[in-house]
Design an enzyme around this catalytic site. Structure first.
Site, PDB file in Angstrom:
ATOM      1  N   TYR A  14      16.404  29.842  20.740  1.00 41.70           N
ATOM      2  CA  TYR A  14      17.769  30.366  20.663  1.00 41.70           C
ATOM      3  C   TYR A  14      18.077  31.083  19.351  1.00 41.70           C
ATOM      4  O   TYR A  14      19.204  31.549  19.155  1.00 41.70           O
ATOM      5  CB  TYR A  14      18.770  29.225  20.867  1.00 41.70           C
ATOM      6  CG  TYR A  14      18.596  28.535  22.193  1.00 41.70           C
ATOM      7  CD1 TYR A  14      18.969  29.163  23.375  1.00 41.70           C
ATOM      8  CD2 TYR A  14      18.028  27.270  22.274  1.00 41.70           C
ATOM      9  CE1 TYR A  14      18.791  28.545  24.598  1.00 41.70           C
ATOM     10  CE2 TYR A  14      17.849  26.635  23.495  1.00 41.70           C
ATOM     11  CZ  TYR A  14      18.226  27.280  24.648  1.00 41.70           C
ATOM     12  OH  TYR A  14      18.050  26.670  25.858  1.00 41.70           O
ATOM     13  N   HIS A  19      24.991  33.467  20.955  1.00 42.65           N
ATOM     14  CA  HIS A  19      25.640  32.158  20.852  1.00 42.65           C
ATOM     15  C   HIS A  19      25.382  31.502  19.495  1.00 42.65           C
ATOM     16  O   HIS A  19      26.054  30.542  19.146  1.00 42.65           O
ATOM     17  CB  HIS A  19      25.125  31.262  21.970  1.00 42.65           C
ATOM     18  CG  HIS A  19      26.177  30.463  22.677  1.00 42.65           C
ATOM     19  ND1 HIS A  19      27.531  30.724  22.634  1.00 42.65           N
ATOM     20  CD2 HIS A  19      26.052  29.371  23.481  1.00 42.65           C
ATOM     21  CE1 HIS A  19      28.179  29.849  23.372  1.00 42.65           C
ATOM     22  NE2 HIS A  19      27.303  29.008  23.894  1.00 42.65           N
ATOM     23  N   TYR A  61      22.644  20.823  20.336  1.00 44.97           N
ATOM     24  CA  TYR A  61      22.854  21.867  21.333  1.00 44.97           C
ATOM     25  C   TYR A  61      24.359  22.066  21.469  1.00 44.97           C
ATOM     26  O   TYR A  61      25.159  21.163  21.211  1.00 44.97           O
ATOM     27  CB  TYR A  61      22.168  21.589  22.677  1.00 44.97           C
ATOM     28  CG  TYR A  61      20.672  21.743  22.572  1.00 44.97           C
ATOM     29  CD1 TYR A  61      20.083  22.995  22.702  1.00 44.97           C
ATOM     30  CD2 TYR A  61      19.859  20.658  22.280  1.00 44.97           C
ATOM     31  CE1 TYR A  61      18.713  23.157  22.567  1.00 44.97           C
ATOM     32  CE2 TYR A  61      18.492  20.803  22.142  1.00 44.97           C
ATOM     33  CZ  TYR A  61      17.918  22.062  22.289  1.00 44.97           C
ATOM     34  OH  TYR A  61      16.569  22.216  22.143  1.00 44.97           O
ATOM     35  N   ASN A  63      26.684  22.308  23.737  1.00 41.36           N
ATOM     36  CA  ASN A  63      27.615  21.539  24.563  1.00 41.36           C
ATOM     37  C   ASN A  63      27.986  20.181  23.981  1.00 41.36           C
ATOM     38  O   ASN A  63      28.927  19.551  24.452  1.00 41.36           O
ATOM     39  CB  ASN A  63      27.041  21.348  25.966  1.00 41.36           C
ATOM     40  CG  ASN A  63      26.864  22.662  26.690  1.00 41.36           C
ATOM     41  OD1 ASN A  63      27.192  23.727  26.181  1.00 41.36           O
ATOM     42  ND2 ASN A  63      26.336  22.599  27.895  1.00 41.36           N
ATOM     43  N   ASN A 107      31.792  26.168  25.358  1.00 40.29           N
ATOM     44  CA  ASN A 107      31.416  24.763  25.498  1.00 40.29           C
ATOM     45  C   ASN A 107      31.314  24.018  24.172  1.00 40.29           C
ATOM     46  O   ASN A 107      31.582  22.819  24.112  1.00 40.29           O
ATOM     47  CB  ASN A 107      30.121  24.629  26.294  1.00 40.29           C
ATOM     48  CG  ASN A 107      30.339  24.939  27.759  1.00 40.29           C
ATOM     49  OD1 ASN A 107      31.419  24.694  28.298  1.00 40.29           O
ATOM     50  ND2 ASN A 107      29.337  25.493  28.413  1.00 40.29           N
TER      51      ASN A 107
END
Length: 186
Positions: A14, A19, A61, A63, A107
């Site tokens: 990522y 994000h 992460y 979320n 999120n």
């Protein structure tokens, strides 16, 4: 103390995705200040202490970001919270600030709202909308977007430097808000 959080997802998969704007901006700030992050298993996050600021990159992460934020917030007994995050609803090149409000479907913010409340400062970095939300936010910026992304991330980093020195969210908001996409020279 103030908790300054950059949102993103851990692992190389990522790295530098849309994000991860919060991670990238905090990394740039820490690098410019000649500091470094250290991993804190207690908070499951990378931490850096500078002046009366705790800079945090949750490793849960996106979320579950609220878990790291709540842990650090309670441990350090911080009075203020500023979250740096990507925002699909803003075009690339736009930077906005706000206190409180809805999470816009983000999120990471949902997790923080659930565990910590939604009464915190935000530095919102536009990443534009794309086809398929998940695919878009987890994608890297296109080559033709890189110059604008770099300029906007630099602008956001400078806003954070200003905030660290001034402790004045309203002054930062007035000075660094970009309502229209930043114009860069080609």
């Amino acid at each position: 103390m103030t908790l300054l959080v950059g949102l993103g997802n851990p692992t190389l998969r990522y790295a530098h995705t849309r994000h991860n704007a919060g991670f990238d901006i905090l990394d740039s700030l820490v690098s410019e200040l000649n500091l470094s992050f250290a991993f804190s298993p207690k908070h499951n996050a990378y931490l850096c202490v500078y002046k009366d600021f705790i800079l945090l990159k949750p490793q849960t992460y996106m979320n579950l970001s609220g878990e790291s934020v709540l842990s650090a917030k309670n441990f350090y007994k911080t009075k203020e919270l500023l979250i740096v995050h990507d925002d699909l609803d803003l075009p690339l090149g736009v930077v906005r600030f706000k206190k409180g409000g809805g999470n816009g479907g983000h999120n990471g913010l949902k997790s923080i709202d659930l565990l910590c409340s939604n009464s915190y400062y935000r530095l919102r970095v536009g990443i534009s909308k794309g086809i398929g939300v998940i695919e878009h936010v987890l994608s890297k910026f296109h080559k033709n977007e890189e110059p604008l992304k770099n300029a906007v991330f630099e602008h956001a980093k400078n806003a954070l430097k200003f905030f660290i020195e001034s402790h004045d969210f309203n002054a930062m908001q007035n000075r660094f808000t970009l309502k229209k996409p930043l114009q860069i020279e080609s």
